[in-house]
Design a protein around this motif. Structure first.
Motif, PDB file in Angstrom:
ATOM      1  N   MET A 154       0.831  -1.207   0.000  1.00 28.44           N
ATOM      2  CA  MET A 154       0.000   0.000   0.000  1.00 28.44           C
ATOM      3  C   MET A 154       0.865   1.257   0.000  1.00 28.44           C
ATOM      4  O   MET A 154       0.592   2.208  -0.739  1.00 28.44           O
ATOM      5  N   ILE A 155       1.910   1.257   0.821  1.00 24.39           N
ATOM      6  CA  ILE A 155       2.804   2.417   0.871  1.00 24.39           C
ATOM      7  C   ILE A 155       3.528   2.584  -0.470  1.00 24.39           C
ATOM      8  O   ILE A 155       3.669   3.691  -0.981  1.00 24.39           O
ATOM      9  N   THR A 156       3.960   1.461  -1.044  1.00 24.90           N
ATOM     10  CA  THR A 156       4.661   1.520  -2.337  1.00 24.90           C
ATOM     11  C   THR A 156       3.776   2.107  -3.428  1.00 24.90           C
ATOM     12  O   THR A 156       4.238   2.884  -4.263  1.00 24.90           O
ATOM     13  N   SER A 157       2.499   1.743  -3.427  1.00 21.01           N
ATOM     14  CA  SER A 157       1.589   2.230  -4.466  1.00 21.01           C
ATOM     15  C   SER A 157       1.096   3.654  -4.204  1.00 21.01           C
ATOM     16  O   SER A 157       0.548   4.288  -5.098  1.00 21.01           O
ATOM     17  N   SER A 158       1.312   4.169  -2.977  1.00 21.41           N
ATOM     18  CA  SER A 158       0.780   5.485  -2.611  1.00 21.41           C
ATOM     19  C   SER A 158       1.845   6.563  -2.482  1.00 21.41           C
ATOM     20  O   SER A 158       1.544   7.745  -2.636  1.00 21.41           O
TER      21      SER A 158
END
Length: 529
Positions: free
Chosen positions: A295-299
């Protein structure tokens, strides 16, 4: 034979220099000691194993040291040696978890009157101070407010929210951070060299990650692994074997198989993990961490700075984040967080894990927004990938081509009961006494893609009033219709969200599908020209 000392005890720091990852606190305390501006009360907050008690002991030594060097204790004078050996009369440690009564604090109040037998200060280190009773806090308050000049209190806690504001306001607060995995791994490497432990860098980094920001937990895991594989070189696989965790590759594979709804592959993966002795609860915790990283990588544009992962893992996360939507990740985090909570009380965790994975591979039946959004994102991803095609048959020749972009609007279903309900709605509203009749008249009847009829109020307040009158509205409709409709009250905003969740925004409806287009998306369906 001398008794063995655990690594976390053996390598407890004796000077500020060896306190890991808390430079902001160490610098402040050393400057206070050098300048002679020492406070009478300190509060050390932070998660377990971040150095709160160790820092408190070093500080207690340093302020009484006969020969301090740049704010550091010399560890050679009599007072430092006494503190290191646990026989110093100037350093009093109290465990508030087991000495939390008002009488224990009253004893301290009596003792603080007397100056130290040697050195400048008496230092009281109260560990887990949040466990004190309300009466004990009140007894401590007066002493903290007007303490003797020769007394210093250091309160340590993992839960500062439970400490009264009157105590907090009288202390200098220092928040101990979680220690970074890279920093822990580097420290473990030095300790392993001192102990003659052979270990791969990958193994030490994994131990550091499993320690979850705690130096003490990391040392305990390393101690456990080296005890099991005594005399052998410690590798990443051996660490995984001991702690019951799984390799990162399994987490990446699991995510891909869930996205593909491959239940067979998922069940085989779980079976392999269980045969290797992995713990289902630990695997679930590891997988939630993996989803968080996704989630952090995509955000976040520069996610590698936030994530405690290697550059190889960061690259793999970025690749996988491109194959799965945020909505799907969000739903998986929610599902596995609930699963983790259920596992705490389950006798067979494997069954819960398998049931959860099978449900994820079946069509979405949940009515909540997260599940529906994830389903729509999954369909959109499949369409973009070209997975579905339309089969066009012309005479004896057939060709397969990508489905063209549809232009028609999805037809909303309208039942006969809904149409009748619209006709008699004003009559139903007039049956209510003022002022409720006005609220009912203002409401509109709507229907989406099922049999349910929605009573849509113009605002949230009116929707609450209508919800209280829902049984009366239903009874009136039953009397007029001769049938029992399924009703639900929504505000206009709530209805709009649900409408767009199913049919899309007005812009998106221009590219929605009709029945013919949906049929063409199913492999093997032939459409006659």
């Amino acid at each position: 034979m001398s008794s063995y000392q655990a690594l976390y005890r053996k390598f407890r720091p004796q000077t500020f220099e060896y306190v890991i990852g808390q430079e902001h606190i160490v610098k402040t305390l050393k400057n206070q000691i050098k300048s002679g501006r020492v406070s009478h009360a300190y509060l050390f907050c932070g998660t377990r194993g971040t150095g709160k008690t160790s820092t408190a002991k070093i500080f207690a030594k340093a302020i009484n040291c006969l020969n301090p060097v740049d704010g550091e204790p010399c560890n050679e004078c009599e007072l430092c040696l006494a503190a290191n050996e646990g026989r110093s009369v100037n350093v009093i440690e109290i465990d508030a978890a087991s000495n939390n009564g008002v009488d224990n604090i009253r004893e301290i109040r009596e003792e603080v009157k007397y100056p130290p037998a040697e050195g400048k200060y008496k230092v009281y280190i109260i560990d887990e101070v949040h466990m004190l009773s309300p009466g004990a806090y009140n007894a401590l308050l007066k002493t903290l407010e007007e303490p003797p000049k020769h007394v210093i209190f250091i309160l340590a806690t993992t839960d500062p929210q439970k400490i009264p504001a009157t105590i907090l306001s009288r202390c200098q607060r220092f928040d101990f951070r979680r220690i970074g995995a890279a920093e822990i791994a580097e420290t473990l490497k030095g300790y392993a060299a001192q102990e003659g432990i052979e270990a791969d860098d990958e193994a030490l980094y994994l131990v550091a990650r499993l320690g979850d920001g705690s130096m003490r937990d990391s040392l305990s895991i390393l101690d456990q692994c080296t005890a099991f594989y005594y005399g052998e070189r410690l590798t990443k696989d051996k660490v995984l074997e001991i702690v019951g965790s799984v390799d990162d590759s399994v987490l990446f594979e699991m995510t891909d198989k869930i996205a593909e709804r491959d239940a067979d592959a998922l069940m085989n993966t779980v079976d392999e993990l269980m045969k290797k002795g992995r713990d289902a609860g630990q695997f679930t915790a590891d997988y939630i961490t993996h989803l968080r990283n996704l989630m952090i990588t995509s955000s976040v544009s520069d996610a590698e700075k936030i994530l405690n992962v290697s550059s190889e893992s960061a690259k793999a996360l970025k690749e996988q984040a491109g194959r799965i939507s945020k909505e799907e990740i969000s739903r998986l985090i929610k599902v596995f967080s609930e699963l983790s909570a259920d596992m705490k009380y389950a006798s067979n965790k494997r069954v819960l894990l398998e049931v959860c994975l099978i449900k994820l591979c079946t069509p979405v039946t949940e009515a909540d927004y997260t599940a529906v959004a994830a389903k729509l994102a999954s369909i959109e991803r499949a369409l973009k990938s070209g997975k579905y095609t339309k089969t066009v048959v012309s005479g004896a020749q057939a060709e397969t081509e990508p489905a063209p972009k549809p232009k028609k609007t999805v037809r909303k279903a309208e039942t006969e009961d809904y149409k009748k309900a619209l006709e008699i709605w004003k009559e139903v509203a007039s049956g209510f006494a003022p002022p409720n009749d006005i609220i009912v008249k203002k409401a509109e009847l709507k229907q989406l893609d099922g049999d349910k009829i929605f009573v849509v109020a113009d605002n949230t307040i009116n929707s609450r009033i209508l919800s209280e009158k829902l049984n009366d509205i239903k009874a009136a409709l039953i009397e007029k219709l001769g049938a029992e409709p399924e009703l639900e009250v929504l505000s206009k905003n709530e209805y709009k969200k649900r409408y767009e969740m199913i049919f899309g925004s007005p812009e998106e409806q221009e590219s929605s599908f009709d029945e013919e287009d949906w049929a063409g998306l199913i492999p093997g369906i032939e459409i006659e020209p």
